[in-house]
Design an enzyme around this catalytic site. Structure first.
Site, PDB file in Angstrom:
ATOM      1  N   GLU A  79      -2.903  61.390  38.610  1.00 38.09           N
ATOM      2  CA  GLU A  79      -2.140  61.260  39.896  1.00 38.09           C
ATOM      3  C   GLU A  79      -1.868  62.905  40.368  1.00 38.09           C
ATOM      4  OE1 GLU A  79       1.835  59.255  39.660  1.00 38.09           O
ATOM      5  OE2 GLU A  79       2.571  61.412  39.147  1.00 38.09           O
ATOM      6  N   GLY A 117      10.159  59.996  39.490  1.00 37.27           N
ATOM      7  CA  GLY A 117       9.701  61.065  38.969  1.00 37.27           C
ATOM      8  C   GLY A 117       8.305  61.107  38.987  1.00 37.27           C
ATOM      9  N   CYS A 118       7.554  62.299  38.905  1.00 36.94           N
ATOM     10  CA  CYS A 118       6.206  62.353  38.854  1.00 36.94           C
ATOM     11  C   CYS A 118       5.633  61.710  37.712  1.00 36.94           C
ATOM     12  CB  CYS A 118       5.585  63.863  39.121  1.00 36.94           C
ATOM     13  SG  CYS A 118       6.310  64.826  38.001  1.00 36.94           S
ATOM     14  N   TYR A 119       6.184  62.113  36.603  1.00 35.45           N
ATOM     15  CA  TYR A 119       5.605  61.480  35.189  1.00 35.45           C
ATOM     16  C   TYR A 119       5.946  60.163  35.165  1.00 35.45           C
ATOM     17  CZ  TYR A 119       4.828  66.126  32.527  1.00 35.45           C
ATOM     18  OH  TYR A 119       4.564  67.351  32.082  1.00 35.45           O
TER      19      TYR A 119
END
EC number: 1.2.1.38
Length: 334
Positions: free
Chosen positions: A306, A153-155
């Protein structure tokens, strides 16, 4: 030349995948798909994402037709809903495709997480066991041999890249739990319209404290408990995380810098700050994760940033594709 398929290409992350793979010198996009109920079926990619007009003019097809082209496909990217990927992954694996899944469907080892956090019963426990977690800087040897790469996942990407070196080197105090405040742009919620993500409603606000879907992922992959407090920010893309930890006695700034340098010196998509701290601006529309830190007494605050659609999704997927097929890690990315 490798033939690839992208499923979910109308979404934000899917569009970034199309952009990267269109530029890839060793890949050919055979087909792009959208869901069976999508309003974009038969439209041109460049009609939906107009910045690609006369650059990528592929036509969207319905996912129902993906079974017709399973032959001569080397790799498939799934930028789809978790339940859709859950069903499609076995099909493409049975067709001898290498699968890069951007959903959460095959990230976790414990299938109970899917019922508790995602609301469905996972039916493919054996595939969960055999999937490789696609945190590219940390799992390269496994990725090289994998048939199913489950993208983080992004987090979870941003937070793990910041914390893993310090946990690995055992410099954090065992008695204090890392506290993570992270803010994501609204693109993290996807392209589908909703009131909370509309222009007049979006604000800076915490959400899903203790219940966010990335919480069990972060804890499982780091191997330590954390307190994760996600926030929605009033900007379109990017993630910035500030992580507060207590250090063991006598750990200095130079020690932390040396630790990050040890793990990331030869990692082209990680940028370590020695004097300054990252910002959303420094990573927006860039494929990097930027990491900086500040120490006072026995406490450290790590700041990591990011682009959630790139290093948090599409760029990392293409990075894993490059690793898997033996190309330069940054081919088509930078």
């Amino acid at each position: 030349m490798l033939n690839v398929v992208i499923v979910g290409a109308s979404g934000y992350a899917g569009a970034e995948l199309v952009n990267y793979m269109h530029r890839h010198r060793f890949a050919n996009i055979k087909k792009i798909f959208v869901s069976k109920n999508s309003l974009n079926i038969d439209k041109l990619f460049s009609d939906v994402h107009q910045q690609f007009k006369n650059i990528v003019d592929l036509r969207f097809d319905t996912i129902r037709n993906c079974t017709l082209i399973k032959k001569n496909i080397d790799a498939v990217f799934l930028a789809t809903d978790h339940r859709v990927s859950h069903s499609l992954v076995p099909f493409f694996l049975s067709s001898n495709c290498i699968v890069f899944d951007l959903s959460a469907s095959y990230r976790m080892n414990n299938k109970k997480v899917y019922l508790d956090y995602y609301g469905f019963v996972h039916e493919y426990e054996e595939l969960l066991k055999n999937s490789v977690y696609g945190l590219a800087e940390w799992e390269q040897e496994k990725i090289k041999k994998a048939n199913l790469i489950a993208l983080p996942g992004c987090y979870a990407t941003c937070i793990q890249l910041a914390l893993k070196p310090l946990i690995k080197e055992n410099v954090l105090c065992d008695k204090n739990i890392p506290i993570i405040n992270a803010i994501s742009g609204v693109s993290g919620a996807g392209r589908k319209a909703s009131l909370n993500n509309s222009f007049c409603e979006v604000s800076l606000q915490p959400y899903n404290i203790f219940t966010h879907r990335h919480t069990p992922e972060i804890i499982e992959k780091l191997g330590v408990p954390v307190i994760f407090i996600p926030h929605l920010g009033p900007f379109s893309r990017g993630i910035i995380a500030t992580i507060t930890c207590k250090l063991k006695p006598n750990v200095k700034s130079i020690d932390i810098h040396n630790i990050f340098n040890k793990f990331y010196k030869n990692k082209p998509l990680i940028r370590i700050y020695k004097k300054y701290l990252p910002s959303i601006k420094s990573v927006e529309k860039q494929p990097f994760c930027d990491i900086g830190f500040v120490i006072k007494d026995d406490y450290i605050v790590i700041v990591a940033a990011e682009d959630n659609l790139l290093k948090g999704a599409a760029a990392q997927a293409v990075q894993c594709f490059n690793v898997r097929f033996g190309f330069s890690e940054t081919e088509s990315i930078i």
